[in-house]
Enzyme design. Structure first.
Site, PDB file in Angstrom:
ATOM      1  N   SER A 143     -47.758   5.177  49.360  1.00 28.98           N
ATOM      2  CA  SER A 143     -46.938   4.146  48.707  1.00 28.98           C
ATOM      3  C   SER A 143     -46.533   3.000  49.623  1.00 28.98           C
ATOM      4  O   SER A 143     -45.945   2.024  49.158  1.00 28.98           O
ATOM      5  CB  SER A 143     -45.685   4.777  48.090  1.00 28.98           C
ATOM      6  OG  SER A 143     -46.008   5.403  46.866  1.00 28.98           O
ATOM      7  N   LYS A 198     -47.490  -0.425  48.542  1.00 26.50           N
ATOM      8  CA  LYS A 198     -46.656  -1.243  47.650  1.00 26.50           C
ATOM      9  C   LYS A 198     -45.983  -2.402  48.381  1.00 26.50           C
ATOM     10  O   LYS A 198     -45.514  -3.352  47.741  1.00 26.50           O
ATOM     11  CB  LYS A 198     -45.601  -0.376  46.966  1.00 26.50           C
ATOM     12  CG  LYS A 198     -46.180   0.673  46.010  1.00 26.50           C
ATOM     13  CD  LYS A 198     -45.074   1.449  45.311  1.00 26.50           C
ATOM     14  CE  LYS A 198     -45.626   2.395  44.270  1.00 26.50           C
ATOM     15  NZ  LYS A 198     -46.012   3.699  44.814  1.00 26.50           N
ATOM     16  N   SER A 249     -40.272   3.419  43.648  1.00 28.31           N
ATOM     17  CA  SER A 249     -41.657   3.628  44.052  1.00 28.31           C
ATOM     18  C   SER A 249     -42.556   3.895  42.850  1.00 28.31           C
ATOM     19  O   SER A 249     -43.474   4.723  42.899  1.00 28.31           O
ATOM     20  CB  SER A 249     -41.778   4.781  45.056  1.00 28.31           C
ATOM     21  OG  SER A 249     -42.996   4.698  45.765  1.00 28.31           O
ATOM     22  N   LYS A 282     -39.718   1.114  53.233  1.00 26.69           N
ATOM     23  CA  LYS A 282     -40.461   1.846  52.208  1.00 26.69           C
ATOM     24  C   LYS A 282     -40.898   3.197  52.737  1.00 26.69           C
ATOM     25  O   LYS A 282     -41.154   3.354  53.931  1.00 26.69           O
ATOM     26  CB  LYS A 282     -41.706   1.046  51.777  1.00 26.69           C
ATOM     27  CG  LYS A 282     -42.425   1.604  50.554  1.00 26.69           C
ATOM     28  CD  LYS A 282     -41.654   1.318  49.286  1.00 26.69           C
ATOM     29  CE  LYS A 282     -42.284   1.991  48.063  1.00 26.69           C
ATOM     30  NZ  LYS A 282     -42.155   3.467  48.073  1.00 26.69           N
TER      31      LYS A 282
END
Length: 381
Positions: free
Chosen positions: A57, A60, A119, A221
């Site tokens: 992730s 992202k 997320s 993140k």
């Protein structure tokens, strides 16, 4: 700050290993990791930073970057309502989602919170479609931007980071990407500090647990897949004399959520406690005014076209000694910002860094008589 990040990518301000080794790095339980001082653009310490990993992730972050760019260019607005496609809604049902619905339009603002706080993989696809029309066109933009940033070991195959053989990156590349988000879009980066977000009557917490444990952490993140392990990029700002200093940690391939949190905190604390970031010179500051030959002016101011900051172990700053090597003789014409020499910063006889010195003003050629006179002087010199 953009120029400092560019300097990072080009390794212009790489911390001398001889100096860095005076402060041994901590043991970090991760496959690869990096600690970047985003204020100076220097890598403080790293382990296997160019190892190819599955970014999960963390992908992202690039999705957010391109969405922020579209907002700044007014191609989108935060309150713009986006129709949710079936493709976005149906994205891997076993993965993290914000639970958007094809029957209910959703704002870009909500999608960004769903992307960075929750997320949501469904949010990633919806934003990709909003920015580029469809997911494949967005992936093209992701890779084009990665190339523009100099991310040489990064490739994106989707906007969310679900496993794909053509989705990979490195700790080094991800640190550059993270720094670019903060430098280029600070007004949108603040979304990363939101601790929880509610959409469709479902509240989900930010998976960055450092937001609760360390008040100086304001993003960035987390990511996790079976192949990638538990990954995390964290950024914190703490006082640095009369200003603020930002560090970015990248920790990849840890064994658990607790481990990625603990190792990220360890790196940030180590960097803040053992290193200082100092301003050596300000943009436009003349470090010397040497003689110019065959010019309309007899001298020229030389220095730097950026603020020069350096990160060094505590106690080293007082030992630093500048050594200027000029490209003498300096002969006109000298264009503005043309390189006229090199400044080396030495510590105990060892080179810490090397910086290009430029002309801070233009010096055109003198008249034919002036040039002839200086030619004679140079010949006799």
């Amino acid at each position: 700050m953009r120029k400092l990040i560019a300097a990072l990518a080009a390794s212009v301000l790489a911390l001398s290993s001889a100096v860095a080794q005076t402060v041994p790095p901590p043991t970090v339980a991760a496959r690869s990791w990096m600690l970047l001082d985003a204020t100076s653009g220097q890598i403080i310490a790293s382990h296997d930073p160019d190892a190819r990993i599955e970014p999960a992730s963390l992908t992202k972050i690039m999705t957010a970057y391109l969405t922020f760019a579209a907002l700044k260019e007014k191609k989108l607005t935060l309150n713009q309502m986006i129709n949710v496609s079936v493709k976005a809604w149906k994205v891997d049902s076993s993965s993290s989602k914000m639970f958007i619905d094809p029957a209910v339009p959703v704002s870009v603002d909500d999608l960004l919170h769903g992307l960075m706080v929750q997320s949501g993989n469904d949010a990633a696809v919806a934003l990709a479609e909003a920015v580029a029309g469809d997911e494949s066109a967005f992936v093209f933009l992701m890779n084009r931007e990665a190339q523009r940033m100099g991310l040489k070991n990064t490739r994106f195959a989707n906007p969310h980071g679900l496993p794909h053989p053509d989705n990979f990156s490195t700790a080094h590349d991800l640190s550059v990407l993270a720094a670019r988000v903060i430098a280029d879009y600070p007004e949108f980066y603040k979304i990363d500090s939101v601790k929880s977000f509610t959409y469709n009557k479902i509240t989900q917490p930010n998976r960055n647990r450092l937001l609760w444990l360390d008040p100086t952490v304001d993003g960035m993140k987390t990511g996790h897949t079976e192949a990638a392990g538990f990954c995390m990029i964290a950024s914190a700002r703490r006082p640095n004399g009369n200003s603020q200093r930002r560090l970015i940690s990248v920790v990849l391939g840890t064994s658990s959520d607790q481990a990625r949190t603990q190792e990220s905190q360890k790196l940030l604390n180590w960097g803040f406690q053992n290193f200082d970031t100092i301003r050596l010179y300000t943009k436009g500051q003349a470090i010397q005014t040497p003689e110019v030959w065959k010019g309309s002016a007899n001298t020229v101011k030389i220095g730097f076209n950026n603020d020069v900051l350096v990160t060094v172990p505590k106690g080293v700053a007082a030992k630093m000694k500048p050594v200027l090597e000029r490209n003498d003789p300096l002969v006109a014409p000298l264009p503005l910002n043309s390189r006229v020499g090199t400044l080396k910063m030495m510590v105990d006889g060892k080179q810490l860094l090397e910086l290009p010195v430029v002309a801070l003003e233009e010096v055109p050629q003198a008249s034919i008589f002036g040039r002839a006179w200086d030619s004679m002087r140079l010949w006799l010199k």
